[in-house]
Write an enzyme that holds these catalytic residues in place. Sequence first.
Site, mmCIF file in Angstrom:
data_model
loop_
_atom_site.group_PDB
_atom_site.id
_atom_site.type_symbol
_atom_site.label_atom_id
_atom_site.label_comp_id
_atom_site.label_asym_id
_atom_site.label_seq_id
_atom_site.Cartn_x
_atom_site.Cartn_y
_atom_site.Cartn_z
ATOM 1 N N SER A 200 -9.037 56.259 -12.499
ATOM 2 C CA SER A 200 -7.914 57.458 -12.859
ATOM 3 C C SER A 200 -8.357 58.259 -14.077
ATOM 4 O O SER A 200 -7.679 58.848 -14.309
ATOM 5 C CB SER A 200 -6.731 56.805 -12.882
ATOM 6 O OG SER A 200 -6.645 56.263 -14.006
ATOM 7 N N GLY B 24 11.295 40.786 -18.499
ATOM 8 C CA GLY B 24 12.347 40.186 -18.024
ATOM 9 C C GLY B 24 12.122 39.543 -16.801
ATOM 10 O O GLY B 24 13.085 39.216 -15.945
ATOM 11 N N THR C 8 10.728 36.402 -16.040
ATOM 12 C CA THR C 8 10.770 35.079 -16.060
ATOM 13 C C THR C 8 12.441 34.969 -16.353
ATOM 14 O O THR C 8 13.151 33.803 -15.626
ATOM 15 C CB THR C 8 10.288 34.231 -17.328
ATOM 16 O OG1 THR C 8 8.697 34.791 -17.402
ATOM 17 C CG2 THR C 8 10.264 32.925 -17.188
ATOM 18 N N GLY D 108 4.969 43.019 -13.168
ATOM 19 C CA GLY D 108 5.338 44.184 -14.172
ATOM 20 C C GLY D 108 4.619 43.700 -15.526
ATOM 21 O O GLY D 108 4.532 42.368 -15.553
ATOM 22 N N PRO D 109 4.685 44.554 -16.552
ATOM 23 C CA PRO D 109 3.881 44.178 -17.901
ATOM 24 C C PRO D 109 4.859 43.108 -18.620
ATOM 25 O O PRO D 109 6.005 42.648 -18.118
ATOM 26 C CB PRO D 109 4.330 45.516 -18.470
ATOM 27 C CG PRO D 109 4.758 46.572 -17.549
ATOM 28 C CD PRO D 109 5.171 45.766 -16.545
ATOM 29 N N LYS E 285 2.556 55.828 -16.651
ATOM 30 C CA LYS E 285 1.890 56.752 -17.221
ATOM 31 C C LYS E 285 2.573 57.816 -17.871
ATOM 32 O O LYS E 285 2.210 58.077 -18.973
ATOM 33 C CB LYS E 285 0.722 57.163 -16.242
ATOM 34 C CG LYS E 285 -0.291 56.225 -15.946
ATOM 35 C CD LYS E 285 -1.290 56.809 -15.170
ATOM 36 C CE LYS E 285 -2.672 55.961 -14.768
ATOM 37 N NZ LYS E 285 -3.531 56.269 -13.611
#
Length: 818
Positions: A691, A371, A373, A366-367, A734
């Site tokens: 895309s 959370g 870590t 994920g970005p 998106k």
Amino acid sequence: MSIYSGDAYTTELPIMSLREVVMFPRSIVPLFVGRDASVKAIEAAQSLYDKKIFLVAQRNPDQEKPTIKDLYEVGTVSRILQLLRLPDGTIKVLFEGLYKARLVDFQAQESETNTKGIDLVYVDAIPIEDGEYNNTSEALFRMIKEALEEYAEINKKLSQENIQAIWSSQSPGALADAVLPHVKVDYRRKQEALEMADPIERLEKVYEILLTEISISGLEARIKNRVKTQMEKNQKEYYLNEQIKAINKEMGRDEDPQFELLELERQLKEKNMPEEAREKALRECKKLRMMSSTSAEYSVVRNYIDWILDLPWNELKETQIDIDKASEILEAEHYGLEKPKERILEYLAVQKLVNKLKGPILCLVGPPGVGKTSLARSVARATGREFVRLSLGGVRDEAEIRGHRRTYVGALPGKIIQSLKRVKHSNPLFCLDEIDKMSADFRGDPSSALLEVLDPEQNSTFNDHYLDLDYDLSQVFFITTANSLHSIPLPLQDRMEIIRLPGYLETEKARIARNFLLPKQIEAHGLNSQNLKISDNAILEIIRTYTREAGVRNLERELATVCRKAAMHIVKADASDRMVNVGLQNLHLSLGVKKYRYGEREEKAQVGVCTGLAYTQLGGEILMVETTLMPGSGKVEITGQLGGVMTESAKAAFSYVRSRSDVLSLKPDFHKEIDLHIHVPEGATPKDGPSAGITLATSIVSALLGIPVRNDVAMTGEITLRGRVLPIGGLREKLLAAHRGMLSTVLIPKENERDLKEVPPEILKGLNIVFVDHADEVLNLALSIDTGVSVFSSVSDTLPFYRTLAKGFVREEDSPHQ
Ligand code: ADP
């Protein structure tokens, strides 16, 4: 008078039993006599029996007072040659063996001569058979001579005179009798020889005894030698060590390296570790003994031993898996993230059932700041394991994972072993962060080393180059994290179970900030909920205008800044004013000017400017594509942060536009008269270049036709040369970005319809989502012309100069979207 060669005849004699000695005829032997009965027998022999006495061996030498049953039957009638009384009451007697005799009767005490309580016996003389001198005896003579000489070499007590005396024997029988008294052998074997009648047999027995004794003596000598040298070596070492200690003391060095080494060895012997490691370390310790403690080599070896000593080898921390408790901990520490939490709990449940760790490694994707870590940290707490974190970002050398060989100057173990040294147990939870940021170069590929680390089949024997020992990683619980999957090598992905953590919605962020981040920061800054209050609006404002991210990392940072400023104010202020209220109006006092514009959409529809949606490492983002035209010769220039894939996508989009030039009422060779410049201004490089296809196409068409693109429409979709719209990834992210950017309509590929179920209803509520199959539909929807009018049929005099006037170009059947 008794005779002793010739026929047997019975005679009465005093008897003396011998312990571990056998008397042979014709031999002269000194013996010490101490037992009472023996002394009396000697005295009787001396005075009454013509100095003759019957000497016979005891079967069991330990018996103090043997009876007749305890004696052998065959003994030797001997004469006392000399008698010497010693001061302690014992007598030293020199005997001469006369003839062999057999004991026939033990006389009772009542015998007339036995008034003094002497043991008397009747013995029968055994005729002596000396044998003849022949070839057999000659051969035996020679063999025995050789053996005897060898024996004399080993047994120094056998002197040359003795040997000479032995050789003076004339017959086989005499030789046999002469040799045995000089050989140190068990009395039982001597007795066997004594009892043998045949002289040749006796000689053979003597030879056999000699050979056995030689081999035993040889063995003895060798053992003795070895023991002696070992003893000498130990003594020498001890002596030298003592000297070193003395020298060190004399020179005022308080640290005694030798003592230190002993201590090191003791620790190595006591520590719980595999034998292989212990042996290796002890061997290195031995090397240290030979070295000067000030040499460079010494510290290298010493360092190595310290590493082995400091590593946790088989030290397992007690872990437990209590699903309810684990669920409680995960809930308490993280808001939302239902799916990842559920997946983690399932994973733990399986672990509990199979009672081992083998299974895929969890990979949280994920970005930044969502959370990952901290979720891994919670899992550690929930399972009672220690937590170690290793960031793999920028690791490009295999040796960083696996260590350098010890031959390198300054070699160290790899990061895996280094991290394990920090925890005291060998079963921690190991979080490998940013596994997608590793890269390979000429120094080897770190991901291949990582493959070994993460493979449950091989990681019980992980071999670090520095240690050069197998380390068991199978008890370690690995969790990896990554921002995106596409840069993780496939074999690595294969070993991992992917759990996605998408970005947060605005409302989610607000709740995380209120319930988790803010309390944490308030406490960290020494404040409390009484002296710092932040309004909900202020939090929302921070989220909207001071951060632009999928996670909450910057949000946490901004909140920390607010807390810092508040702390400063409170410290400076006087007692009456020790309270800070942060609201919309005074937020800028803490955080300065706004960093972002909320709602990134363009203020008004513009020609050539199209809003796309991109999926980047930071989550979903809005991507503005700009196209301008100028008279030229058909060049297409593409600038901005475009990956290679996106450049290709732009070319495909342009080809599509050209292929539709007729229906778009463009001159067939319009491209020859113009140059096209496509620009994608800011933001991170999208991960999925293609895309942007329909966005590029729309931007190009808008520029060509001079029709503005609607500023409330965002779009995403890959385009084929014929204009078909293909599905894209990262839809949830998106749409999140579109929502953030306050765009009302979003065009997405028809095939992505099924992904909508992953998108939170909250988001869907605010968006008008339109599914598109073909780029023509996109153009119709996005280009800002009056409703109900198709791009493909509208002709206006205001359109730019290259627009063809020939309406006949537009074929009715080619424009399906009326
Ligand atoms: P990542 O590893 O994904 O980059 P971190 O684990 O470092 O992100 O998270 C950044 C911060 O945000 C941490 O302080 C973490 O506790 C907090 N955080 C992230 N998500 C949540 C959540 N769902 N609930 C509570 N706190 C969160």
